[in-house]
Design a protein around this motif. Sequence first.
Motif, PDB file in Angstrom:
ATOM      1  N   GLU A  72       0.680  -1.215  -0.160  1.00 51.88           N
ATOM      2  CA  GLU A  72       0.031  -0.019  -0.072  1.00 51.88           C
ATOM      3  C   GLU A  72       0.908   1.368   0.174  1.00 51.88           C
ATOM      4  O   GLU A  72       0.404   2.346  -0.077  1.00 51.88           O
ATOM      5  N   TRP A  73       2.071   1.045   0.165  1.00 53.63           N
ATOM      6  CA  TRP A  73       3.071   2.224  -0.008  1.00 53.63           C
ATOM      7  C   TRP A  73       2.984   2.902  -1.279  1.00 53.63           C
ATOM      8  O   TRP A  73       2.724   2.244  -2.318  1.00 53.63           O
ATOM      9  N   LYS A  74       3.289   4.347  -1.168  1.00 48.16           N
ATOM     10  CA  LYS A  74       3.137   4.826  -2.462  1.00 48.16           C
ATOM     11  C   LYS A  74       4.476   4.533  -3.056  1.00 48.16           C
ATOM     12  O   LYS A  74       5.663   4.265  -2.321  1.00 48.16           O
ATOM     13  N   GLU A  75       4.758   4.895  -4.483  1.00 44.23           N
ATOM     14  CA  GLU A  75       6.154   4.282  -5.077  1.00 44.23           C
ATOM     15  C   GLU A  75       7.227   5.403  -4.438  1.00 44.23           C
ATOM     16  O   GLU A  75       8.185   4.665  -4.330  1.00 44.23           O
ATOM     17  N   GLU A  76       7.049   6.424  -4.090  1.00 42.45           N
ATOM     18  CA  GLU A  76       7.962   7.430  -3.486  1.00 42.45           C
ATOM     19  C   GLU A  76       8.882   6.681  -2.292  1.00 42.45           C
ATOM     20  O   GLU A  76       9.887   6.754  -2.081  1.00 42.45           O
ATOM     21  N   LYS A  77       7.736   6.110  -1.483  1.00 36.17           N
ATOM     22  CA  LYS A  77       8.250   5.785  -0.070  1.00 36.17           C
ATOM     23  C   LYS A  77       8.895   4.366  -0.381  1.00 36.17           C
ATOM     24  O   LYS A  77       9.972   4.184   0.293  1.00 36.17           O
ATOM     25  N   LYS A  78       8.479   3.530  -1.189  1.00 40.19           N
ATOM     26  CA  LYS A  78       9.032   2.259  -1.671  1.00 40.19           C
ATOM     27  C   LYS A  78      10.454   2.680  -2.236  1.00 40.19           C
ATOM     28  O   LYS A  78      11.484   1.927  -1.706  1.00 40.19           O
TER      29      LYS A  78
END
Length: 341
Positions: A72-78
Amino acid sequence: MENLNLRQIQNAYTAIATKKSPTEGFQDHPVLNDRYLLLSLIGKGGFSEVHKAFCLKEQRYVAVKVHQLNKEWKEEKKANYIKHALRECDILKTLDHPRIVRLYDVFEIDTDSFCTVLEYIEGNDIDFFLKQHKYIPEKEARSVVMQTVSALRYLNNGIKPPVIHFDLKPANILLGTGTSSGEIKITDFGLSKQMCEDTYDPEHGMDLTSQGAGTYWYLPPEVFVQGPNPPKISSKVDVWSLGCIFFQCLYGRKPYGHNQSQAAILENQTILKAKEVEFPPKPIISDGAKAFIRRCLTYNVRDRPDVNQLSDDEYLRSYPKRSTTTASARTAQLLMNDSSN
Protein backbone atom coordinates in the motif's frame (compact mmCIF):
# COMPACT_ATOMS: atom_id res chain seq x y z
CA MET A 1 10.54 -19.87 -4.07
CA GLU A 2 7.99 -17.64 -5.72
CA ASN A 3 5.64 -15.25 -3.91
CA LEU A 4 7.10 -16.13 -0.52
CA ASN A 5 5.98 -13.71 2.18
CA LEU A 6 6.91 -13.22 5.82
CA ARG A 7 3.81 -15.03 7.14
CA GLN A 8 4.64 -18.13 5.10
CA ILE A 9 8.19 -18.05 6.39
CA GLN A 10 7.01 -17.75 10.00
CA ASN A 11 4.51 -20.58 9.64
CA ALA A 12 7.30 -22.87 8.41
CA TYR A 13 9.24 -22.89 11.71
CA THR A 14 9.48 -25.75 14.22
CA ALA A 15 11.57 -26.18 17.37
CA ILE A 16 15.31 -26.52 16.63
CA ALA A 17 16.87 -27.12 20.05
CA THR A 18 17.25 -30.91 19.65
CA LYS A 19 18.63 -30.93 16.11
CA LYS A 20 22.02 -32.62 15.68
CA SER A 21 23.05 -31.00 12.40
CA PRO A 22 22.27 -27.66 10.72
CA THR A 23 19.84 -29.20 8.23
CA GLU A 24 18.40 -32.18 10.14
CA GLY A 25 14.63 -31.94 10.51
CA PHE A 26 14.28 -28.82 8.36
CA GLN A 27 13.22 -30.46 5.11
CA ASP A 28 9.94 -28.51 5.18
CA HIS A 29 11.56 -25.14 5.90
CA PRO A 30 11.87 -22.53 3.17
CA VAL A 31 15.06 -22.44 1.10
CA LEU A 32 15.68 -19.03 -0.39
CA ASN A 33 17.61 -18.53 -3.61
CA ASP A 34 18.25 -22.29 -3.74
CA ARG A 35 20.87 -22.08 -0.98
CA TYR A 36 19.69 -20.43 2.27
CA LEU A 37 17.76 -22.80 4.55
CA LEU A 38 15.80 -20.71 7.05
CA LEU A 39 16.07 -22.06 10.61
CA SER A 40 14.53 -19.56 13.04
CA LEU A 41 13.33 -15.98 13.42
CA ILE A 42 15.84 -13.96 15.48
CA GLY A 43 14.68 -10.37 15.03
CA LYS A 44 11.89 -8.22 13.66
CA GLY A 45 11.70 -4.57 12.69
CA GLY A 46 9.12 -2.31 11.08
CA PHE A 47 9.67 -3.51 7.53
CA SER A 48 12.00 -6.47 7.86
CA GLU A 49 12.67 -9.73 9.65
CA VAL A 50 16.02 -11.35 10.38
CA HIS A 51 16.34 -15.12 10.28
CA LYS A 52 19.09 -17.46 11.31
CA ALA A 53 19.79 -19.58 8.25
CA PHE A 54 22.24 -22.14 6.94
CA CYS A 55 24.01 -21.63 3.63
CA LEU A 56 23.89 -24.99 1.86
CA LYS A 57 26.60 -23.97 -0.59
CA GLU A 58 29.18 -22.54 1.83
CA GLN A 59 28.13 -24.77 4.76
CA ARG A 60 27.93 -21.94 7.30
CA TYR A 61 25.35 -20.13 9.39
CA VAL A 62 24.22 -16.74 8.09
CA ALA A 63 21.72 -14.03 8.99
CA VAL A 64 19.09 -13.53 6.28
CA LYS A 65 17.33 -10.18 6.44
CA VAL A 66 14.01 -10.25 4.56
CA HIS A 67 12.89 -6.77 3.52
CA GLN A 68 9.12 -6.64 2.92
CA LEU A 69 7.75 -3.57 1.17
CA ASN A 70 4.18 -2.64 2.04
CA LYS A 71 2.04 -3.02 -1.07
CA GLU A 72 0.00 0.00 0.00
CA TRP A 73 3.04 2.28 0.09
CA LYS A 74 3.29 5.00 -2.49
CA GLU A 75 6.00 4.48 -5.08
CA GLU A 76 8.04 7.32 -3.57
CA LYS A 77 8.17 5.61 -0.16
CA LYS A 78 9.07 2.28 -1.73
CA ALA A 79 11.85 3.91 -3.73
CA ASN A 80 13.20 5.64 -0.62
CA TYR A 81 13.29 2.39 1.38
CA ILE A 82 15.00 0.54 -1.46
CA LYS A 83 17.50 3.38 -1.85
CA HIS A 84 18.56 3.15 1.80
CA ALA A 85 18.76 -0.65 1.69
CA LEU A 86 20.83 -0.66 -1.48
CA ARG A 87 23.12 2.06 -0.12
CA GLU A 88 23.77 -0.12 2.91
CA CYS A 89 24.59 -3.02 0.59
CA ASP A 90 26.87 -0.90 -1.59
CA ILE A 91 28.81 0.21 1.49
CA LEU A 92 28.89 -3.18 3.26
CA LYS A 93 30.12 -5.13 0.24
CA THR A 94 33.32 -3.02 0.22
CA LEU A 95 34.07 -3.54 3.93
CA ASP A 96 36.44 -6.13 5.35
CA HIS A 97 37.25 -5.56 9.02
CA PRO A 98 37.02 -7.93 12.02
CA ARG A 99 34.82 -5.47 13.94
CA ILE A 100 32.24 -4.97 11.16
CA VAL A 101 29.52 -7.43 10.12
CA ARG A 102 30.17 -8.76 6.61
CA LEU A 103 27.68 -8.80 3.73
CA TYR A 104 27.62 -12.04 1.72
CA ASP A 105 24.74 -11.75 -0.73
CA VAL A 106 21.73 -9.74 -1.97
CA PHE A 107 18.83 -11.12 -3.99
CA GLU A 108 15.18 -10.48 -4.88
CA ILE A 109 12.30 -12.68 -3.70
CA ASP A 110 9.51 -10.93 -5.62
CA THR A 111 8.51 -7.40 -6.63
CA ASP A 112 7.76 -6.42 -3.03
CA SER A 113 10.48 -8.23 -1.08
CA PHE A 114 14.20 -8.86 -1.22
CA CYS A 115 16.94 -10.30 1.00
CA THR A 116 20.34 -9.34 2.28
CA VAL A 117 22.56 -12.11 3.66
CA LEU A 118 24.94 -11.13 6.44
CA GLU A 119 27.52 -12.70 8.72
CA TYR A 120 25.75 -14.49 11.56
CA ILE A 121 26.66 -13.33 15.08
CA GLU A 122 25.68 -15.60 17.97
CA GLY A 123 25.29 -12.94 20.67
CA ASN A 124 22.77 -10.14 21.20
CA ASP A 125 23.42 -6.40 20.90
CA ILE A 126 24.52 -4.02 23.66
CA ASP A 127 21.02 -2.57 23.95
CA PHE A 128 19.66 -6.03 24.86
CA PHE A 129 22.56 -6.63 27.25
CA LEU A 130 21.96 -3.33 29.07
CA LYS A 131 18.26 -4.10 29.47
CA GLN A 132 19.28 -7.34 31.19
CA HIS A 133 22.22 -6.07 33.28
CA LYS A 134 21.82 -2.24 33.26
CA TYR A 135 25.59 -1.55 33.42
CA ILE A 136 28.82 -2.71 31.85
CA PRO A 137 31.92 -2.48 34.09
CA GLU A 138 34.44 0.13 32.96
CA LYS A 139 37.13 -2.37 31.91
CA GLU A 140 34.74 -4.16 29.59
CA ALA A 141 33.04 -0.96 28.41
CA ARG A 142 36.42 0.45 27.44
CA SER A 143 37.11 -2.72 25.44
CA VAL A 144 33.85 -2.11 23.56
CA VAL A 145 34.94 1.49 22.89
CA MET A 146 38.41 0.45 21.72
CA GLN A 147 36.98 -2.09 19.29
CA THR A 148 34.44 0.41 17.97
CA VAL A 149 37.15 3.02 17.47
CA SER A 150 39.19 0.48 15.54
CA ALA A 151 36.22 -0.06 13.19
CA LEU A 152 35.65 3.68 12.83
CA ARG A 153 39.32 4.23 12.06
CA TYR A 154 39.01 1.66 9.28
CA LEU A 155 35.89 3.39 7.92
CA ASN A 156 37.85 6.64 7.76
CA ASN A 157 41.21 5.42 6.51
CA GLY A 158 40.89 1.87 5.23
CA ILE A 159 38.41 2.39 2.39
CA LYS A 160 37.67 4.90 -0.36
CA PRO A 161 35.49 6.85 -0.10
CA PRO A 162 35.51 7.02 3.72
CA VAL A 163 32.24 6.35 5.55
CA ILE A 164 30.34 8.04 8.39
CA HIS A 165 28.19 5.40 10.11
CA PHE A 166 25.71 8.04 11.40
CA ASP A 167 23.59 5.57 13.38
CA LEU A 168 25.93 4.26 16.06
CA LYS A 169 23.92 3.17 19.09
CA PRO A 170 23.84 0.20 21.49
CA ALA A 171 21.39 -1.70 19.27
CA ASN A 172 23.87 -1.56 16.37
CA ILE A 173 26.83 -3.00 18.26
CA LEU A 174 26.63 -6.79 18.46
CA LEU A 175 28.32 -8.80 21.20
CA GLY A 176 29.90 -11.77 19.47
CA THR A 177 29.69 -14.09 22.48
CA GLY A 178 26.68 -12.45 24.12
CA THR A 179 28.86 -11.07 26.93
CA SER A 180 30.35 -7.61 27.41
CA SER A 181 33.91 -8.96 27.60
CA GLY A 182 34.04 -10.48 24.12
CA GLU A 183 34.51 -9.21 20.61
CA ILE A 184 32.01 -6.82 19.05
CA LYS A 185 30.72 -6.21 15.55
CA ILE A 186 29.17 -3.01 14.17
CA THR A 187 26.09 -3.46 12.03
CA ASP A 188 23.31 -1.50 10.25
CA PHE A 189 24.79 0.90 7.70
CA GLY A 190 21.38 1.99 6.36
CA LEU A 191 21.92 5.66 7.25
CA SER A 192 25.64 5.78 6.51
CA LYS A 193 27.19 8.54 4.44
CA GLN A 194 30.04 8.18 1.98
CA MET A 195 32.50 11.08 2.08
CA CYS A 196 33.04 11.34 -1.68
CA GLU A 197 35.60 13.81 -2.96
CA ASP A 198 32.99 15.81 -4.89
CA THR A 199 30.74 16.30 -1.83
CA TYR A 200 33.13 16.25 1.15
CA ASP A 201 35.31 19.18 2.22
CA PRO A 202 38.04 18.09 4.70
CA GLU A 203 37.76 21.39 6.56
CA HIS A 204 33.96 21.75 6.77
CA GLY A 205 32.58 18.27 6.10
CA MET A 206 29.65 17.38 3.85
CA ASP A 207 26.00 18.43 3.63
CA LEU A 208 23.55 16.39 5.72
CA THR A 209 20.85 15.77 3.13
CA SER A 210 18.71 13.52 5.36
CA GLN A 211 18.12 15.81 8.33
CA GLY A 212 15.58 14.26 10.70
CA ALA A 213 16.75 10.67 10.17
CA GLY A 214 18.64 8.77 12.83
CA THR A 215 18.35 8.03 16.55
CA TYR A 216 18.26 11.40 18.29
CA TRP A 217 19.68 10.35 21.69
CA TYR A 218 22.99 9.56 19.98
CA LEU A 219 23.26 12.38 17.43
CA PRO A 220 25.30 15.57 18.02
CA PRO A 221 23.98 19.16 18.22
CA GLU A 222 25.12 20.19 14.75
CA VAL A 223 22.67 17.83 13.00
CA PHE A 224 19.71 19.55 14.69
CA VAL A 225 20.61 23.08 13.58
CA GLN A 226 17.94 24.61 11.33
CA GLY A 227 18.86 27.15 8.68
CA PRO A 228 18.79 28.05 4.99
CA ASN A 229 21.57 25.52 4.28
CA PRO A 230 21.85 21.92 5.44
CA PRO A 231 24.19 21.21 8.39
CA LYS A 232 27.73 20.00 7.70
CA ILE A 233 28.79 16.63 9.10
CA SER A 234 31.98 14.57 9.38
CA SER A 235 33.32 11.59 11.31
CA LYS A 236 32.82 13.73 14.42
CA VAL A 237 29.17 12.62 14.35
CA ASP A 238 30.33 9.08 15.16
CA VAL A 239 32.65 10.39 17.89
CA TRP A 240 29.70 12.05 19.67
CA SER A 241 27.63 8.87 19.29
CA LEU A 242 30.42 6.79 20.81
CA GLY A 243 30.59 9.14 23.80
CA CYS A 244 26.85 8.65 24.38
CA ILE A 245 27.20 4.86 24.08
CA PHE A 246 30.13 4.74 26.52
CA PHE A 247 28.20 6.88 29.03
CA GLN A 248 25.17 4.59 28.76
CA CYS A 249 27.28 1.45 29.17
CA LEU A 250 28.84 2.86 32.37
CA TYR A 251 25.76 4.46 33.96
CA GLY A 252 22.82 2.56 32.52
CA ARG A 253 21.20 5.71 31.16
CA LYS A 254 21.58 8.01 28.17
CA PRO A 255 23.47 11.27 28.82
CA TYR A 256 20.79 13.42 27.17
CA GLY A 257 17.02 12.96 26.83
CA HIS A 258 17.04 9.69 28.79
CA ASN A 259 13.30 9.55 29.48
CA GLN A 260 12.22 11.65 26.51
CA SER A 261 10.73 10.53 23.22
CA GLN A 262 12.33 11.57 19.96
CA ALA A 263 9.48 14.05 19.45
CA ALA A 264 10.15 15.57 22.88
CA ILE A 265 13.86 15.85 22.13
CA LEU A 266 13.03 17.92 19.07
CA GLU A 267 10.38 20.00 20.80
CA ASN A 268 12.55 20.72 23.86
CA GLN A 269 15.73 21.16 21.78
CA THR A 270 17.38 18.76 24.22
CA ILE A 271 20.49 18.06 22.18
CA LEU A 272 20.88 21.67 21.06
CA LYS A 273 21.08 22.55 24.77
CA ALA A 274 23.50 19.71 25.60
CA LYS A 275 26.50 21.91 26.35
CA GLU A 276 27.58 20.05 29.49
CA VAL A 277 27.54 16.41 30.51
CA GLU A 278 26.57 15.55 34.07
CA PHE A 279 27.89 12.35 35.63
CA PRO A 280 25.83 10.47 38.23
CA PRO A 281 27.62 9.85 41.55
CA LYS A 282 27.36 6.07 41.13
CA PRO A 283 28.76 3.80 39.92
CA ILE A 284 32.29 5.06 40.56
CA ILE A 285 34.02 5.68 37.23
CA SER A 286 37.64 6.72 36.66
CA ASP A 287 38.49 10.35 35.96
CA GLY A 288 40.08 9.16 32.71
CA ALA A 289 36.81 7.71 31.49
CA LYS A 290 34.91 10.89 32.37
CA ALA A 291 37.48 13.04 30.57
CA PHE A 292 37.26 10.79 27.51
CA ILE A 293 33.46 11.11 27.46
CA ARG A 294 33.73 14.90 27.79
CA ARG A 295 36.05 14.99 24.79
CA CYS A 296 33.62 12.88 22.73
CA LEU A 297 30.70 15.09 23.80
CA THR A 298 32.41 18.39 23.06
CA TYR A 299 29.57 20.69 22.04
CA ASN A 300 31.46 22.79 19.48
CA VAL A 301 32.09 20.52 16.52
CA ARG A 302 35.32 22.36 15.65
CA ASP A 303 36.78 21.48 19.06
CA ARG A 304 35.58 17.87 19.12
CA PRO A 305 38.17 15.25 18.11
CA ASP A 306 37.66 13.39 14.86
CA VAL A 307 37.98 9.61 14.61
CA ASN A 308 41.72 9.68 13.91
CA GLN A 309 42.39 11.92 16.90
CA LEU A 310 40.16 9.77 19.07
CA SER A 311 42.10 6.61 18.20
CA ASP A 312 45.20 8.30 19.69
CA ASP A 313 43.37 9.38 22.86
CA GLU A 314 45.39 8.87 26.03
CA TYR A 315 42.53 7.00 27.73
CA LEU A 316 42.60 4.29 25.04
CA ARG A 317 46.39 4.16 24.93
CA SER A 318 47.15 4.08 28.64
CA TYR A 319 45.34 0.86 29.49
CA PRO A 320 46.69 -1.28 32.36
CA LYS A 321 49.61 -3.62 31.69
CA ARG A 322 47.39 -6.58 32.47
CA SER A 323 45.15 -7.03 29.47
CA THR A 324 41.51 -6.59 30.50
CA THR A 325 40.26 -9.01 27.88
CA THR A 326 41.60 -10.94 24.93
CA ALA A 327 39.44 -8.72 22.71
CA SER A 328 40.87 -5.48 24.12
CA ALA A 329 44.42 -6.74 23.69
CA ARG A 330 43.76 -7.58 20.04
CA THR A 331 42.04 -4.23 19.53
CA ALA A 332 44.94 -2.34 21.10
CA GLN A 333 47.16 -4.00 18.52
CA LEU A 334 44.69 -3.04 15.78
CA LEU A 335 44.77 0.58 16.89
CA MET A 336 48.56 0.61 16.89
CA ASN A 337 48.61 -0.96 13.43
CA ASP A 338 46.10 1.65 12.21
CA SER A 339 48.26 4.48 13.52
CA SER A 340 51.34 3.18 11.78
CA ASN A 341 49.59 3.09 8.41
